[in-house]
Scaffold this motif. Structure first.
Motif, PDB file in Angstrom:
ATOM      1  N   LEU A  22       1.939  18.545  35.129  1.00  0.00           N
ATOM      2  CA  LEU A  22       0.666  18.241  35.792  1.00  0.00           C
ATOM      3  C   LEU A  22      -0.320  17.602  34.828  1.00  0.00           C
ATOM      4  N   ARG A  23      -0.389  18.107  33.606  1.00  0.00           N
ATOM      5  CA  ARG A  23      -1.286  17.520  32.600  1.00  0.00           C
ATOM      6  C   ARG A  23      -0.886  16.064  32.307  1.00  0.00           C
ATOM      7  N   LEU A  24       0.425  15.818  32.185  1.00  0.00           N
ATOM      8  CA  LEU A  24       0.909  14.446  31.960  1.00  0.00           C
ATOM      9  C   LEU A  24       0.574  13.545  33.139  1.00  0.00           C
ATOM     10  N   LEU A  25       0.748  14.076  34.338  1.00  0.00           N
ATOM     11  CA  LEU A  25       0.446  13.321  35.551  1.00  0.00           C
ATOM     12  C   LEU A  25      -1.035  12.942  35.594  1.00  0.00           C
ATOM     13  N   LEU A  26      -1.900  13.891  35.293  1.00  0.00           N
ATOM     14  CA  LEU A  26      -3.342  13.617  35.265  1.00  0.00           C
ATOM     15  C   LEU A  26      -3.682  12.580  34.208  1.00  0.00           C
ATOM     16  N   GLU A  27      -3.032  12.701  33.052  1.00  0.00           N
ATOM     17  CA  GLU A  27      -3.257  11.738  31.974  1.00  0.00           C
ATOM     18  C   GLU A  27      -2.849  10.334  32.430  1.00  0.00           C
ATOM     19  N   ASN A  28      -1.687  10.219  33.091  1.00  0.00           N
ATOM     20  CA  ASN A  28      -1.202   8.919  33.559  1.00  0.00           C
ATOM     21  C   ASN A  28      -2.112   8.315  34.624  1.00  0.00           C
ATOM     22  N   SER A  30      -5.367   9.120  35.352  1.00  0.00           N
ATOM     23  CA  SER A  30      -6.763   8.920  34.947  1.00  0.00           C
ATOM     24  C   SER A  30      -6.913   8.000  33.741  1.00  0.00           C
ATOM     25  N   GLY A  31      -5.870   7.926  32.893  1.00  0.00           N
ATOM     26  CA  GLY A  31      -5.994   7.165  31.651  1.00  0.00           C
ATOM     27  C   GLY A  31      -6.790   7.922  30.596  1.00  0.00           C
ATOM     28  N   LEU A  32      -7.045   9.216  30.841  1.00  0.00           N
ATOM     29  CA  LEU A  32      -7.835  10.031  29.926  1.00  0.00           C
ATOM     30  C   LEU A  32      -6.936  10.997  29.156  1.00  0.00           C
ATOM     31  N   ALA A  33      -7.499  11.570  28.087  1.00  0.00           N
ATOM     32  CA  ALA A  33      -6.726  12.460  27.213  1.00  0.00           C
ATOM     33  C   ALA A  33      -6.968  13.923  27.563  1.00  0.00           C
ATOM     34  N   PRO A  34      -5.877  14.692  27.711  1.00  0.00           N
ATOM     35  CA  PRO A  34      -6.039  16.127  27.944  1.00  0.00           C
ATOM     36  C   PRO A  34      -6.811  16.764  26.779  1.00  0.00           C
ATOM     37  N   ASP A  35      -7.540  17.812  27.073  1.00  0.00           N
ATOM     38  CA  ASP A  35      -8.362  18.559  26.116  1.00  0.00           C
ATOM     39  C   ASP A  35      -9.623  17.797  25.711  1.00  0.00           C
ATOM     40  N   ASP A  36      -9.514  16.522  25.350  1.00  0.00           N
ATOM     41  CA  ASP A  36     -10.707  15.757  24.970  1.00  0.00           C
ATOM     42  C   ASP A  36     -11.522  15.339  26.195  1.00  0.00           C
ATOM     43  N   ASP A  37     -10.845  14.876  27.247  1.00  0.00           N
ATOM     44  CA  ASP A  37     -11.530  14.307  28.415  1.00  0.00           C
ATOM     45  C   ASP A  37     -11.432  15.167  29.671  1.00  0.00           C
ATOM     46  N   PHE A  38     -10.462  16.073  29.717  1.00  0.00           N
ATOM     47  CA  PHE A  38     -10.336  16.969  30.861  1.00  0.00           C
ATOM     48  C   PHE A  38      -9.579  18.228  30.467  1.00  0.00           C
ATOM     49  N   THR A  39      -9.808  19.279  31.247  1.00  0.00           N
ATOM     50  CA  THR A  39      -9.066  20.529  31.072  1.00  0.00           C
ATOM     51  C   THR A  39      -8.389  20.865  32.393  1.00  0.00           C
ATOM     52  N   VAL A  40      -7.335  21.653  32.318  1.00  0.00           N
ATOM     53  CA  VAL A  40      -6.610  22.074  33.516  1.00  0.00           C
ATOM     54  C   VAL A  40      -6.465  23.589  33.476  1.00  0.00           C
ATOM     55  N   GLU A  41      -6.898  24.234  34.554  1.00  0.00           N
ATOM     56  CA  GLU A  41      -6.709  25.681  34.689  1.00  0.00           C
ATOM     57  C   GLU A  41      -5.761  25.914  35.852  1.00  0.00           C
ATOM     58  N   LYS A  64      -8.639   9.729  45.397  1.00  0.00           N
ATOM     59  CA  LYS A  64      -7.950   8.685  46.182  1.00  0.00           C
ATOM     60  C   LYS A  64      -6.688   8.209  45.463  1.00  0.00           C
ATOM     61  N   LYS A  65      -6.816   7.937  44.158  1.00  0.00           N
ATOM     62  CA  LYS A  65      -5.663   7.486  43.365  1.00  0.00           C
ATOM     63  C   LYS A  65      -4.544   8.525  43.390  1.00  0.00           C
ATOM     64  N   LYS A  70       2.805   8.153  43.905  1.00  0.00           N
ATOM     65  CA  LYS A  70       4.131   8.523  44.421  1.00  0.00           C
ATOM     66  C   LYS A  70       4.620   9.867  43.879  1.00  0.00           C
ATOM     67  N   ARG A  71       4.282  10.212  42.637  1.00  0.00           N
ATOM     68  CA  ARG A  71       4.702  11.507  42.079  1.00  0.00           C
ATOM     69  C   ARG A  71       3.969  12.661  42.764  1.00  0.00           C
ATOM     70  N   VAL A  72       2.685  12.488  42.995  1.00  0.00           N
ATOM     71  CA  VAL A  72       1.908  13.521  43.687  1.00  0.00           C
ATOM     72  C   VAL A  72       2.489  13.738  45.080  1.00  0.00           C
ATOM     73  N   LYS A  73       2.838  12.640  45.750  1.00  0.00           N
ATOM     74  CA  LYS A  73       3.458  12.742  47.082  1.00  0.00           C
ATOM     75  C   LYS A  73       4.823  13.425  46.996  1.00  0.00           C
ATOM     76  N   LYS A  74       5.605  13.052  45.969  1.00  0.00           N
ATOM     77  CA  LYS A  74       6.939  13.641  45.812  1.00  0.00           C
ATOM     78  C   LYS A  74       6.854  15.156  45.619  1.00  0.00           C
ATOM     79  N   PHE A  75       5.863  15.615  44.851  1.00  0.00           N
ATOM     80  CA  PHE A  75       5.674  17.046  44.622  1.00  0.00           C
ATOM     81  C   PHE A  75       5.001  17.742  45.816  1.00  0.00           C
ATOM     82  N   LYS A  76       4.611  16.940  46.825  1.00  0.00           N
ATOM     83  CA  LYS A  76       3.950  17.466  48.033  1.00  0.00           C
ATOM     84  C   LYS A  76       2.652  18.211  47.715  1.00  0.00           C
ATOM     85  N   MET A  77       1.944  17.722  46.676  1.00  0.00           N
ATOM     86  CA  MET A  77       0.659  18.319  46.309  1.00  0.00           C
ATOM     87  C   MET A  77      -0.457  17.668  47.113  1.00  0.00           C
ATOM     88  N   THR A  78      -1.508  18.415  47.344  1.00  0.00           N
ATOM     89  CA  THR A  78      -2.716  17.851  47.927  1.00  0.00           C
ATOM     90  C   THR A  78      -3.810  17.926  46.865  1.00  0.00           C
TER      91      THR A  78
END
Length: 139
Positions: A22-28, A30-41, A64-65, A70-78
């Motif tokens: 999930l962290r990698l997916l968010l990074e891909n 958003s184009g942002l860096a985990p820990d520096d630009d966002f956190t995930v709980e 929206k993005k 396609k990965r978010v859809k594949k994992f069936k996440m909302t």
């Protein structure tokens, strides 16, 4: 006055996607860096994760993005914006702390607080629920 949007995004139905993935997916996305630009709980009990962006981004556009990814859809996440709340849970509070101290601490501008309207303190559990007069205080 522009409407405020939450800096946090909720991912639901995350059971098919590991926290690391999930962290990698968010990074891909958003184009942002985990820990520096966002956190995930991750909240595994309810299959949810909350991403909070410390770097200013258009979270509505990010949602929206994600919804079109396609990965978010594949994992069936909302994905949706986290609605603002006026209450937070503070954990690991020493049993010797008073509710007055908790109130003053969370009203401190230096600590990112705001006007506190209520404190429910549970010393036996070392936690408190702090409710602010305005959701802006819960940072």
């Amino acid at each position: 006055k522009p409407r405020e949007t939450s800096p946090s995004v909720v991912f639901e139905n995350i059971q098919e996607c590991s926290p690391k993935c999930l962290r990698l997916l968010l990074e891909n996305i958003s184009g942002l860096a985990p820990d520096d630009d966002f956190t995930v709980e991750v909240i595994p009990e309810i299959n949810v994760a909350v991403a909070t962006f410390t770097k200013s981004i258009d979270t509505e556009e990010f949602v929206k993005k994600c919804s079109q990814n396609k990965r978010v859809k594949k994992f069936k996440m909302t994905v949706r914006l986290l609605e603002p709340t006026r209450s937070i849970k503070a954990e690991n509070i020493p049993a010797s702390v008073s509710t007055d101290y908790i109130t003053v601490y969370f009203e401190s501008v230096r600590n990112g607080g705001g006007t506190v309207s209520d404190v429910q303190y549970f010393p036996e559990e070392n936690l408190a629920i702090i409710t602010f007069s305005d959701h802006k205080g819960n940072t």
